[in-house]
Design an enzyme around this catalytic site. Sequence first.
Site, PDB file in Angstrom:
ATOM      1  CE1 TYR A 259      -5.828   2.122   7.897  1.00  0.00           C
ATOM      2  CE2 TYR A 259      -7.944   1.026   7.686  1.00  0.00           C
ATOM      3  CZ  TYR A 259      -6.700   1.345   7.171  1.00  0.00           C
ATOM      4  OH  TYR A 259      -6.336   0.896   5.927  1.00  0.00           O
TER       5      TYR A 259
ATOM      6  CB  THR B  56     -10.800   0.846   4.132  1.00  0.00           C
ATOM      7  OG1 THR B  56     -10.022   0.674   5.320  1.00  0.00           O
ATOM      8  CG2 THR B  56     -11.154  -0.508   3.553  1.00  0.00           C
TER       9      THR B  56
ATOM     10  CG  ASP C 248      -0.642  -6.048   4.561  1.00  0.00           C
ATOM     11  OD1 ASP C 248      -1.320  -5.413   3.739  1.00  0.00           O
ATOM     12  OD2 ASP C 248      -0.939  -6.126   5.765  1.00  0.00           O
TER      13      ASP C 248
ATOM     14  CG  HIS D 281      -1.635  -1.199   1.543  1.00  0.00           C
ATOM     15  ND1 HIS D 281      -2.781  -1.546   0.872  1.00  0.00           N
ATOM     16  CD2 HIS D 281      -1.410  -2.204   2.434  1.00  0.00           C
ATOM     17  CE1 HIS D 281      -3.237  -2.697   1.343  1.00  0.00           C
ATOM     18  NE2 HIS D 281      -2.423  -3.116   2.288  1.00  0.00           N
TER      19      HIS D 281
END
Length: 308
Positions: A53, A81, A261, A37
Amino acid sequence: MVETARSEKTPGWLDWYENPSKPRFKVPPGAVDAHCHVFGPKDKFPYAPERKYTPCDASKEQLFALRDHLGFSRNVIVQATCHGADNRAMVDALNHAHGRARGVATVRRDSSDADLRVLHEAGIRGVRFNFVRRLVDFTPREELMEIAARIEKLGWHVVIYFEAVDLAELWDFFTALPTTVVVDHMGRPDVSKAVDGPEFERFIKFMTENPNVWSKVSCPERLSVSGPVALNGEQNAYRDVVPFARRMVETFPDRVLWGTDWPHPNLKNHMPDDGLLVDFIPQIATTPELQRKLLVENPMRLYWPELC
């Protein structure tokens, strides 16, 4: 690693690991980190007001520095998100990757065909549907199915993120999707249960009966109960996840992907050393052939088919 200021993250959640070790395992030439990300920086790419978050800022420069440090050649950047359907931070990273990154976006029903074409030109090749209730609010399935039908025309795929206990409820929807489907993190199995127990067997059946379904064998740091502590050296870290991921790699060698990740949002207990995560790979892909499929051939076929 390139340094930058930290944003005001959600209290209790950790910053990413700033000085990852150099992996012992050398990834094969052309390897792809197929799940990572970028976040912010918030002064340029603000986080979504509806987010549940707030992560640390994690820039494209830091991601590309990590890519080179770990020995990878390419990245697949997944929209998270915290940025909602504002894909600008990810698209900016793709535009500066010199063809070495592809993306998975968040798309809404009101996205126009012109919007989708712009994303495609930037390197987007999939959309992500998130079903983890603590991270997102419910999106009507008919809306998601409409989006899937539209992106199928572009040759994109759908990435689904859910937790193992919800697979039975979501099965019919997932099997109705018209595209290739990629499952994040093996559907988040409970690794304290048996690898041949009914819960993971359901996921194996899901993969077996639906040859359009792929899976990422990523995020042992999220799934592990034993954690990063090793019994006999670092090669045994996250040992309780190994049987699950190895079974996936050996059962579905042509439909598995792997990713760091990075920068590991939402973690509270420990922040993984990304070099150690790379050293996890030979535990689950135990031969050079399986390693090349996992890290090179499969992600290239899905994200850079024109180069295969």
